[in-house]
Structure formats: structure tokens, C-alpha cells
Design a protein around this motif. Structure first.
Motif, PDB file in Angstrom:
ATOM      1  N   VAL A  21      -1.875  -3.418 -11.259  1.00 58.55           N
ATOM      2  CA  VAL A  21      -2.370  -2.324 -10.433  1.00 58.55           C
ATOM      3  C   VAL A  21      -3.570  -1.688 -11.142  1.00 58.55           C
ATOM      4  CG1 VAL A  21      -1.834  -0.102  -9.368  1.00 58.55           C
ATOM      5  CG2 VAL A  21      -0.088  -1.895  -9.476  1.00 58.55           C
ATOM      6  N   LEU A  69       2.114   1.839  -3.377  1.00 60.37           N
ATOM      7  CA  LEU A  69       1.059   2.407  -4.218  1.00 60.37           C
ATOM      8  C   LEU A  69       0.935   3.908  -3.987  1.00 60.37           C
ATOM      9  CD1 LEU A  69      -1.710  -0.341  -3.889  1.00 60.37           C
ATOM     10  CD2 LEU A  69      -0.661   0.410  -6.019  1.00 60.37           C
ATOM     11  N   HIS A  72      -5.252   6.776  -3.867  1.00 58.12           N
ATOM     12  CA  HIS A  72      -4.966   7.453  -5.120  1.00 58.12           C
ATOM     13  C   HIS A  72      -5.077   8.972  -5.010  1.00 58.12           C
ATOM     14  CE1 HIS A  72      -4.901   3.657  -7.397  1.00 58.12           C
ATOM     15  NE2 HIS A  72      -5.743   3.283  -6.471  1.00 58.12           N
ATOM     16  N   LEU A  82      -7.693  -2.771  -5.433  1.00 53.75           N
ATOM     17  CA  LEU A  82      -6.489  -2.006  -5.748  1.00 53.75           C
ATOM     18  C   LEU A  82      -5.626  -2.665  -6.821  1.00 53.75           C
ATOM     19  CD1 LEU A  82      -5.487  -0.946  -2.131  1.00 53.75           C
ATOM     20  CD2 LEU A  82      -6.665   0.422  -3.862  1.00 53.75           C
ATOM     21  N   VAL A  83      -5.725  -3.997  -6.943  1.00 50.86           N
ATOM     22  CA  VAL A  83      -5.004  -4.725  -7.994  1.00 50.86           C
ATOM     23  C   VAL A  83      -5.948  -5.766  -8.583  1.00 50.86           C
ATOM     24  CG1 VAL A  83      -2.746  -4.409  -6.897  1.00 50.86           C
ATOM     25  CG2 VAL A  83      -4.081  -6.471  -6.407  1.00 50.86           C
ATOM     26  N   LEU A 104       4.499   1.484  -7.382  1.00 55.33           N
ATOM     27  CA  LEU A 104       3.716   0.507  -8.139  1.00 55.33           C
ATOM     28  C   LEU A 104       2.753   1.316  -8.999  1.00 55.33           C
ATOM     29  CD1 LEU A 104       2.933  -2.193  -5.411  1.00 55.33           C
ATOM     30  CD2 LEU A 104       4.741  -2.204  -7.135  1.00 55.33           C
ATOM     31  N   PRO A 128      -0.136   2.315 -11.861  1.00 53.53           N
ATOM     32  CA  PRO A 128      -1.406   1.842 -12.429  1.00 53.53           C
ATOM     33  C   PRO A 128      -1.209   1.269 -13.826  1.00 53.53           C
ATOM     34  CG  PRO A 128      -1.701   3.975 -11.385  1.00 53.53           C
ATOM     35  CD  PRO A 128      -0.227   3.716 -11.414  1.00 53.53           C
ATOM     36  N   ARG A 152       0.841  -1.203   0.000  1.00 51.04           N
ATOM     37  CA  ARG A 152       0.000   0.000   0.000  1.00 51.04           C
ATOM     38  C   ARG A 152       0.875   1.253   0.000  1.00 51.04           C
ATOM     39  NH1 ARG A 152      -2.854  -3.181   3.872  1.00 51.04           N
ATOM     40  NH2 ARG A 152      -4.818  -3.983   3.013  1.00 51.04           N
TER      41      ARG A 152
END
Length: 236
Positions: A78, A28, A169, A67-68, A33, A35, A25
């Protein structure tokens, strides 16, 4: 004896799975990581210095949160969220959280609201330190703790799910725009309004607060607005 050992091993494995999930997380949030990119469990396991099993398990947790997405024989991609996706998630949160804040203002005991102040202050400290993961966790506890005062566990459960799908995000966008500390301060300001018994003002404050996490685009626009010379620091 063997049964006790098994339970202990399971517990250790679960903790490692949670640790890896939290690390993912954080990646992210930081944009490490990306998208639309697919990552394999063995590759991520090598980077984190663990076996592939807890990584796969952690990624399945993130997949459950939206999320993935699992990609057969390749790993996990992702999830890409559009501006519309993020706005729709935030709209759902607003439909729940804004009126709930008004109700809780009129029903919660002063002590219950004051109990949330240390958590609200944690968000400010984390924002000032640039600790996005720490901010996210404190922010989650504050919002869900506030909803819990309404006495409906489904409210907190639903908003918790919406947060998992969207909050990661928008957070980096707030930090980039320089508005994360201001957003954090809104938690304590909200408590002050609720403690004063002003339900209407508390609802309006929550409406503005949620607007700050709509999307990175909105965060940048609001950040630009805050930097205009004609406005005083902290003005809304």
C-alpha cells in the motif's frame, strides 16, 4: 456459440474484478489495508472468498491509480503518501477546478446545473449514514460531472486521476474530524451560488471545499475549529 460463451465469461470476470477493486478501496478508506504494508493476492483472496486471479487484477488497477505498488514475489504494498504529496495533488486540483467552476457558472444552462443536484444530495445522505464508499462515488460523480460542463474531457480525466491518488487518504480524516456532512453540504451550496450566477463566490467556495480534503491533518484542524464554542454551528 463457443465465442458467445467466451465473451460472457470475460464479462463476468471483469465484473468480479471491479467488485474486488471496490472492496479493496473500501478497505483502504477504513484503514484495514495499511500504508507501507505488503499484502499477497492469495491471502486477500481467502479473506474475500474469491480466487487469487481477480484480486491480482484488481490490485493492478489500484497500482495504475498509484494506490499500491507491486512487490516482486510478495504481492502489493500500500502506497505511503506524505502530507506534502496530498497537498500537491490538491493544489493541482485547485488549479483546474477553481477557474473551471467560474467558467461553467457563466456558460452552463440552469438545467445542466440542476441535473447535478440529486448527486450532490447523495453525498449528504451518504455522509450522514457514514457510508464512506458511497460518499466517495457520489462525490466523484458530482465533481467530474461539473467539470464535464466545461466541454473539455481532459479536465475531468486529469482530475479523476488526481482524485484516485489522493481522495481515499483524506476521506477517513474528514469522517474522524466530524466534518464530512458539512463538506457534503458544500456541494449543494456550490450549485446555489452557480445558479445565482456568482462566479467569484463559486470559485471561492470551491477553494474552501478543496481545502477540506487536503489531508487528514487539515481535516482534524478544521474539525477542531468547528467545535470551538465561540463559533456558531455551520459558521465558516
Amino acid at each position: 456459440m463457443s465465442g458467445l460463451k467466451s465473451r460472457k465469461l470475460v464479462s463476468v470476470q471483469e465484473r468480479l474484478r471491479d467488485q474486488v477493486a471496490n472492496a479493496l478501496r473500501a478497505a483502504l478508506i477504513a484503514g484495514e489495508l495499511r500504508p507501507g504494508v505488503t499484502y499477497s493476492a492469495p491471502t486477500l483472496a481467502a479473506e474475500y472468498g474469491v480466487s487469487a486471479t481477480p484480486v491480482r487484477e484488481a490490485m493492478l488497477d489500484l497500482a495504475h491509480e498509484g494506490l499500491v505498488e507491486p512487490v516482486r514475489n510478495k504481492g502489493f504494498r500500500v502506497t505511503e503518501f506524505s502530507e506534502r504529496d496530498l497537498d500537491e495533488y490538491t493544489e493541482l486540483r485547485a488549479l483546474i477546478e477553481i477557474p473551471t467552476v467560474g467558467r461553467v457558472t457563466g456558460s452552463a444552462a440552469r438545467e445542466q446545473l440542476e441535473d447535478l443536484r440529486p448527486t450532490a444530495e447523495e453525498t449528504v445522505a451518504a455522509a450522514r449514514a457514514g457510508d464512506l464508499v458511497g460518499y466517495l462515488e457520489a462525490d466523484r460523480r458530482f465533481h467530474l460531472g461539473l467539470l464535464a460542463l466545461a466541454g473539455n474531457s481532459r479536465l475531468a480525466e486529469t482530475v479523476g486521476d488526481l482524485r484516485k491518488r489522493s481522495r481515499l487518504h483524506g476521506l477517513a480524516g474528514l469522517a474522524e474530524a466530524g466534518t464530512l456532512v458539512a463538506s457534503a453540504r458544500e456541494h449543494t451550496e456550490l450549485l446555489d451560488l452557480m445558479l445565482a450566477g456568482d462566479a467569484a463566490a463559486a470559485e471561492e467556495h470551491m477553494r474552501r471545499h478543496l481545502a477540506h480534503v487536503r489531508s487528514p491533518r487539515v481535516a482534524r484542524e478544521q474539525g477542531a475549529g468547528r467545535r470551538r464554542p465561540a463559533r456558531k454551528p455551520g459558521a465558516r
